[in-house]
Design a protein around this motif. Structure first.
Motif, PDB file in Angstrom:
ATOM      1  N   VAL A  20       8.935  -0.400  39.090  1.00 14.33           N
ATOM      2  CA  VAL A  20       9.470  -0.293  40.446  1.00 14.33           C
ATOM      3  C   VAL A  20      10.966  -0.542  40.358  1.00 14.33           C
ATOM      4  O   VAL A  20      11.408  -1.528  39.740  1.00 14.33           O
ATOM      5  CB  VAL A  20       8.801  -1.309  41.395  1.00 14.33           C
ATOM      6  N   LEU A  21      11.718   0.366  40.948  1.00 18.41           N
ATOM      7  CA  LEU A  21      13.176   0.319  40.855  1.00 18.41           C
ATOM      8  C   LEU A  21      13.778   0.080  42.235  1.00 18.41           C
ATOM      9  O   LEU A  21      13.184   0.448  43.251  1.00 18.41           O
ATOM     10  CB  LEU A  21      13.691   1.660  40.309  1.00 18.41           C
ATOM     11  N   ARG A  27      15.359  -1.854  37.311  1.00 18.00           N
ATOM     12  CA  ARG A  27      13.947  -2.215  37.324  1.00 18.00           C
ATOM     13  C   ARG A  27      13.783  -3.606  37.917  1.00 18.00           C
ATOM     14  O   ARG A  27      14.362  -4.581  37.419  1.00 18.00           O
ATOM     15  CB  ARG A  27      13.390  -2.177  35.901  1.00 18.00           C
ATOM     16  N   ILE A  28      12.979  -3.716  38.967  1.00 14.20           N
ATOM     17  CA  ILE A  28      12.786  -5.024  39.601  1.00 14.20           C
ATOM     18  C   ILE A  28      11.355  -5.525  39.434  1.00 14.20           C
ATOM     19  O   ILE A  28      11.062  -6.671  39.752  1.00 14.20           O
ATOM     20  CB  ILE A  28      13.158  -4.997  41.099  1.00 14.20           C
ATOM     21  N   GLY A  29      10.465  -4.686  38.938  1.00 17.01           N
ATOM     22  CA  GLY A  29       9.092  -5.137  38.745  1.00 17.01           C
ATOM     23  C   GLY A  29       8.201  -3.956  38.407  1.00 17.01           C
ATOM     24  O   GLY A  29       8.682  -2.927  37.940  1.00 17.01           O
ATOM     25  N   ILE A  47       0.441  -3.096  45.132  1.00 14.70           N
ATOM     26  CA  ILE A  47       0.613  -4.523  44.869  1.00 14.70           C
ATOM     27  C   ILE A  47       1.674  -4.663  43.792  1.00 14.70           C
ATOM     28  O   ILE A  47       1.449  -4.293  42.640  1.00 14.70           O
ATOM     29  CB  ILE A  47      -0.707  -5.165  44.396  1.00 14.70           C
ATOM     30  N   LEU A  48       2.832  -5.174  44.176  1.00 14.96           N
ATOM     31  CA  LEU A  48       3.935  -5.279  43.236  1.00 14.96           C
ATOM     32  C   LEU A  48       3.995  -6.663  42.619  1.00 14.96           C
ATOM     33  O   LEU A  48       3.714  -7.673  43.266  1.00 14.96           O
ATOM     34  CB  LEU A  48       5.268  -4.995  43.938  1.00 14.96           C
ATOM     35  N   SER A  49       4.337  -6.675  41.350  1.00 19.90           N
ATOM     36  CA  SER A  49       4.631  -7.934  40.680  1.00 19.90           C
ATOM     37  C   SER A  49       6.078  -7.879  40.223  1.00 19.90           C
ATOM     38  O   SER A  49       6.497  -6.912  39.581  1.00 19.90           O
ATOM     39  CB  SER A  49       3.698  -8.124  39.488  1.00 19.90           C
ATOM     40  N   GLY A  76       9.156   6.492  38.066  1.00 19.85           N
ATOM     41  CA  GLY A  76       8.953   5.165  38.650  1.00 19.85           C
ATOM     42  C   GLY A  76       8.952   5.243  40.166  1.00 19.85           C
ATOM     43  O   GLY A  76       9.203   6.305  40.749  1.00 19.85           O
ATOM     44  N   PHE A  77       8.658   4.115  40.773  1.00 16.23           N
ATOM     45  CA  PHE A  77       8.674   4.030  42.226  1.00 16.23           C
ATOM     46  C   PHE A  77       9.964   3.350  42.663  1.00 16.23           C
ATOM     47  O   PHE A  77      10.418   2.384  42.028  1.00 16.23           O
ATOM     48  CB  PHE A  77       7.470   3.241  42.739  1.00 16.23           C
TER      49      PHE A  77
END
Lengths: 123, 123
Positions: A20-21, A27-29, A47-49, A76-77
């Motif tokens: 997840v960007l 990149r943050i997770g 569900i993000l980590s 990526g998202f």
């Protein structure tokens, strides 16, 4: 959508684990899991980590699907929300995740929070 | 649905690997993956693997989500279609699965086939 993109479908196995960007491409997770409405088959939350990003142990951030954009070029998202908004969002421990679909509490909290960013509650 | 079930959401990680049962409650395979429409976040197909059930190598059967019923008592998905119907349905090799979301070919074949059993094509 009148025009079909080359790949308009994606496997859940390819979504989970996907980076997840943020808007800047950092990149943050990653996507840990997907929360699906059983009857309709709609993905309600990714569900993000954020791992060490928040620095307060392993917590999970359910993000309404509509808040995420898939970027095929980056594979990526992308979340276009500010880091502070994500930090302040409701987050759950792994145990609490089990109760995500039970009752209205989390649904209310999450859509109250993300409603201002365009997320629409599921029925 | 006016009345909420205790758990109306389910994690994708709990769906994949979950047994698929026929009407008689016999295990006929499992959910291998989920095919999700990127933009809408709708689960279009559960990708079923019947393993040795069909006896013709590893093939994957994309089943429109609406054709599956989740049975919480059995912790599995129930397909109420006859075995013969599933055997005759379009199926794919693992390589072909990659192209499931590319173009209209598989969409047309699958919804032409399952349309008679109530499946409605996605846009």
């Amino acid at each position: 959508m009148g025009v079909k993109s080359p790949h308009e479908l994606i496997m859940s196995s390819r979504v989970t684990g996907t980076p997840v960007l943020n808007r800047e491409g950092e990149r943050i997770g990653h996507v840990e899991d997907l929360s699906i409405h059983k009857v309709s088959g709609h993905v309600i939350y990714a569900i993000l980590s954020f791992g060490g990003f928040l620095g307060i142990g392993e917590r999970f951030h359910p993000l309404p699907w509509s808040v995420l954009d898939y970027d095929p070029d980056r594979n990526g998202f992308v979340v276009s929300l500010e880091k502070k908004i994500l930090e302040d969002a409701p987050s759950l421990t792994r145990e609490e995740l089990e109760a995500l679909g039970a009752g209205d509490t989390w649904r209310t909290r999450l859509f109250d929070y993300y409603g201002r960013y365009g997320a629409v509650p599921y029925i």
